[in-house]
Write a protein that holds these residues in place. Structure first.
Motif, PDB file in Angstrom:
ATOM      1  N   VAL A   1       0.828  -1.213   0.000  1.00  0.00           N
ATOM      2  CA  VAL A   1       0.000   0.000   0.000  1.00  0.00           C
ATOM      3  C   VAL A   1       0.862   1.263   0.000  1.00  0.00           C
ATOM      4  O   VAL A   1       0.571   2.226  -0.710  1.00  0.00           O
ATOM      5  CB  VAL A   1      -0.992   0.006   1.194  1.00  0.00           C
ATOM      6  CG1 VAL A   1      -1.742   1.325   1.282  1.00  0.00           C
ATOM      7  CG2 VAL A   1      -1.985  -1.134   1.072  1.00  0.00           C
TER       8      VAL A   1
ATOM      9  N   LEU B   1       0.725   4.105  -3.075  1.00  0.00           N
ATOM     10  CA  LEU B   1       0.334   5.509  -2.930  1.00  0.00           C
ATOM     11  C   LEU B   1       1.372   6.463  -3.527  1.00  0.00           C
ATOM     12  O   LEU B   1       1.058   7.600  -3.853  1.00  0.00           O
ATOM     13  CB  LEU B   1       0.110   5.845  -1.448  1.00  0.00           C
ATOM     14  CG  LEU B   1      -1.094   5.158  -0.789  1.00  0.00           C
ATOM     15  CD1 LEU B   1      -1.106   5.421   0.702  1.00  0.00           C
ATOM     16  CD2 LEU B   1      -2.403   5.596  -1.421  1.00  0.00           C
ATOM     17  N   GLU B   2       2.610   6.010  -3.679  1.00  0.00           N
ATOM     18  CA  GLU B   2       3.669   6.857  -4.237  1.00  0.00           C
ATOM     19  C   GLU B   2       3.803   6.723  -5.761  1.00  0.00           C
ATOM     20  O   GLU B   2       4.538   7.485  -6.381  1.00  0.00           O
ATOM     21  CB  GLU B   2       5.009   6.498  -3.587  1.00  0.00           C
ATOM     22  CG  GLU B   2       5.054   6.851  -2.117  1.00  0.00           C
ATOM     23  CD  GLU B   2       6.294   6.324  -1.419  1.00  0.00           C
ATOM     24  OE1 GLU B   2       7.135   5.670  -2.084  1.00  0.00           O
ATOM     25  OE2 GLU B   2       6.426   6.561  -0.207  1.00  0.00           O
TER      26      GLU B   2
ATOM     27  N   CYS C   1     -11.490  -0.239   4.066  1.00  0.00           N
ATOM     28  CA  CYS C   1     -11.813   1.113   3.601  1.00  0.00           C
ATOM     29  C   CYS C   1     -12.862   1.784   4.482  1.00  0.00           C
ATOM     30  O   CYS C   1     -13.397   2.838   4.113  1.00  0.00           O
ATOM     31  CB  CYS C   1     -12.306   1.070   2.160  1.00  0.00           C
ATOM     32  SG  CYS C   1     -11.026   0.576   1.006  1.00  0.00           S
TER      33      CYS C   1
ATOM     34  N   SER D   1     -10.431   7.983  -2.927  1.00  0.00           N
ATOM     35  CA  SER D   1      -9.275   8.710  -3.429  1.00  0.00           C
ATOM     36  C   SER D   1      -7.984   8.163  -2.822  1.00  0.00           C
ATOM     37  O   SER D   1      -7.946   7.770  -1.666  1.00  0.00           O
ATOM     38  CB  SER D   1      -9.424  10.189  -3.072  1.00  0.00           C
ATOM     39  OG  SER D   1      -8.276  10.893  -3.454  1.00  0.00           O
ATOM     40  N   LEU D   2      -6.917   8.156  -3.619  1.00  0.00           N
ATOM     41  CA  LEU D   2      -5.614   7.741  -3.105  1.00  0.00           C
ATOM     42  C   LEU D   2      -5.020   8.839  -2.230  1.00  0.00           C
ATOM     43  O   LEU D   2      -4.428   8.565  -1.191  1.00  0.00           O
ATOM     44  CB  LEU D   2      -4.647   7.434  -4.249  1.00  0.00           C
ATOM     45  CG  LEU D   2      -5.051   6.382  -5.280  1.00  0.00           C
ATOM     46  CD1 LEU D   2      -3.907   6.089  -6.221  1.00  0.00           C
ATOM     47  CD2 LEU D   2      -5.512   5.112  -4.612  1.00  0.00           C
ATOM     48  N   THR D   3      -5.169  10.095  -2.657  1.00  0.00           N
ATOM     49  CA  THR D   3      -4.618  11.236  -1.933  1.00  0.00           C
ATOM     50  C   THR D   3      -5.737  12.229  -1.635  1.00  0.00           C
ATOM     51  O   THR D   3      -6.803  12.144  -2.244  1.00  0.00           O
ATOM     52  CB  THR D   3      -3.524  11.927  -2.771  1.00  0.00           C
ATOM     53  OG1 THR D   3      -4.074  12.252  -4.049  1.00  0.00           O
ATOM     54  CG2 THR D   3      -2.319  11.017  -2.948  1.00  0.00           C
TER      55      THR D   3
ATOM     56  N   SER E   1      -9.218  10.223   2.283  1.00  0.00           N
ATOM     57  CA  SER E   1      -8.478   9.430   1.300  1.00  0.00           C
ATOM     58  C   SER E   1      -7.779   8.252   1.972  1.00  0.00           C
ATOM     59  O   SER E   1      -7.672   8.198   3.202  1.00  0.00           O
ATOM     60  CB  SER E   1      -7.434  10.308   0.604  1.00  0.00           C
ATOM     61  OG  SER E   1      -6.467  10.738   1.549  1.00  0.00           O
ATOM     62  N   ILE E   2      -7.301   7.329   1.143  1.00  0.00           N
ATOM     63  CA  ILE E   2      -6.552   6.170   1.650  1.00  0.00           C
ATOM     64  C   ILE E   2      -5.274   6.653   2.330  1.00  0.00           C
ATOM     65  O   ILE E   2      -4.904   6.175   3.398  1.00  0.00           O
ATOM     66  CB  ILE E   2      -6.221   5.191   0.497  1.00  0.00           C
ATOM     67  CG1 ILE E   2      -7.504   4.622  -0.102  1.00  0.00           C
ATOM     68  CG2 ILE E   2      -5.316   4.064   0.985  1.00  0.00           C
ATOM     69  CD1 ILE E   2      -7.308   3.857  -1.397  1.00  0.00           C
ATOM     70  N   GLU E   3      -4.610   7.631   1.710  1.00  0.00           N
ATOM     71  CA  GLU E   3      -3.359   8.153   2.265  1.00  0.00           C
ATOM     72  C   GLU E   3      -3.557   8.683   3.685  1.00  0.00           C
ATOM     73  O   GLU E   3      -2.732   8.433   4.569  1.00  0.00           O
ATOM     74  CB  GLU E   3      -2.823   9.265   1.365  1.00  0.00           C
ATOM     75  CG  GLU E   3      -1.491   9.828   1.823  1.00  0.00           C
ATOM     76  CD  GLU E   3      -1.005  10.954   0.919  1.00  0.00           C
ATOM     77  OE1 GLU E   3      -1.011  12.108   1.380  1.00  0.00           O
ATOM     78  OE2 GLU E   3      -0.639  10.665  -0.228  1.00  0.00           O
TER      79      GLU E   3
ATOM     80  N   LYS F   1      -1.749   7.232   7.016  1.00  0.00           N
ATOM     81  CA  LYS F   1      -0.942   8.125   7.860  1.00  0.00           C
ATOM     82  C   LYS F   1      -1.426   8.086   9.306  1.00  0.00           C
ATOM     83  O   LYS F   1      -0.628   7.988  10.235  1.00  0.00           O
ATOM     84  CB  LYS F   1      -1.028   9.566   7.343  1.00  0.00           C
ATOM     85  CG  LYS F   1      -0.052   9.886   6.256  1.00  0.00           C
ATOM     86  CD  LYS F   1      -0.155  11.349   5.902  1.00  0.00           C
ATOM     87  CE  LYS F   1       0.724  11.690   4.719  1.00  0.00           C
ATOM     88  NZ  LYS F   1       0.562  13.079   4.285  1.00  0.00           N
TER      89      LYS F   1
END
Length: 200
Positions: free
Chosen positions: A25, A29-30, A96, A111-113, A147-149, A153
């Protein structure tokens, strides 16, 4: 916040702290998506898929070439110029829950970010904001992250923050406040009496 909502949030936090994210994951994300595939010089060769097995961004021709047969693949979409993945597909791989979904082409996506929300992208404090980036949530009663990010975090900060002192937390909070952009750039408001140049 009432006592009942505090109890609910504590239960959510305990469930949240017990989960973990797969290793892929972080690198997912990067990754850069929607660039041209270096392997296929053809039309519509955008890198709009992610092979979980290979941990790589791939295009449609990478799949048809047979290199990724029987691999786990996620399709990446664009929503408000940001990368998103279908909620149904992502929920198979990670939890999620508490991530705000969006409707994109009749599909629910996450969203990823972080995305700008409600057309403003404004940062707010309090119950109606994402717990990490402070962007406004459309349904703060059901969701805690935009978002997922942000969820990833928050998960790692929670795990790392268990052993840290309050002084360190205070320092990081001051750093976060200093990094937030100052949105009040105008010296005077837009409305009111227009200020014209004098006639000579």
């Amino acid at each position: 916040m009432s006592t009942t909502s505090n109890e609910v949030m504590q239960k959510v936090d305990s469930v949240f702290q017990s989960q973990s994210f797969p290793k892929w994951v972080g690198s997912f994300l990067e990754k850069a998506f929607f660039e041209k595939c270096p392997s296929h010089d053809l039309q519509k060769n955008e890198l709009n898929r992610h092979c979980i097995t290979c941990d790589a961004s791939i295009c449609r021709y990478c799949i048809t070439s047979g290199c990724h047969n029987n691999h786990k693949i996620l399709i990446i979409y664009r929503y408000i110029y940001q990368n998103v993945v279908p909620l149904k597909e992502m929920a198979i791989h990670i939890d999620c829950d508490k991530i705000q979904p969006y409707k994109c082409n009749k599909k629910w996506v996450v969203s990823l970010t972080p995305l700008p929300h409600n057309g403003s992208g404004s940062l707010i404090e309090g119950d109606g904001a994402c717990n990490v980036c402070k962007r406004k949530l459309t349904d703060p009663d059901r969701f805690r992250f935009c978002s997922i990010e942000c969820k990833v975090k928050a998960f790692f900060e929670t795990r790392e923050g268990v052993g840290t002192s309050k002084q360190t937390d205070g320092t990081s909070q001051q750093r976060d406040e200093a990094e937030q952009p100052n949105h009040s750039r105008r010296k005077r408001s837009r409305k009111g009496v227009p200020h014209r140049a004098p006639f000579f």
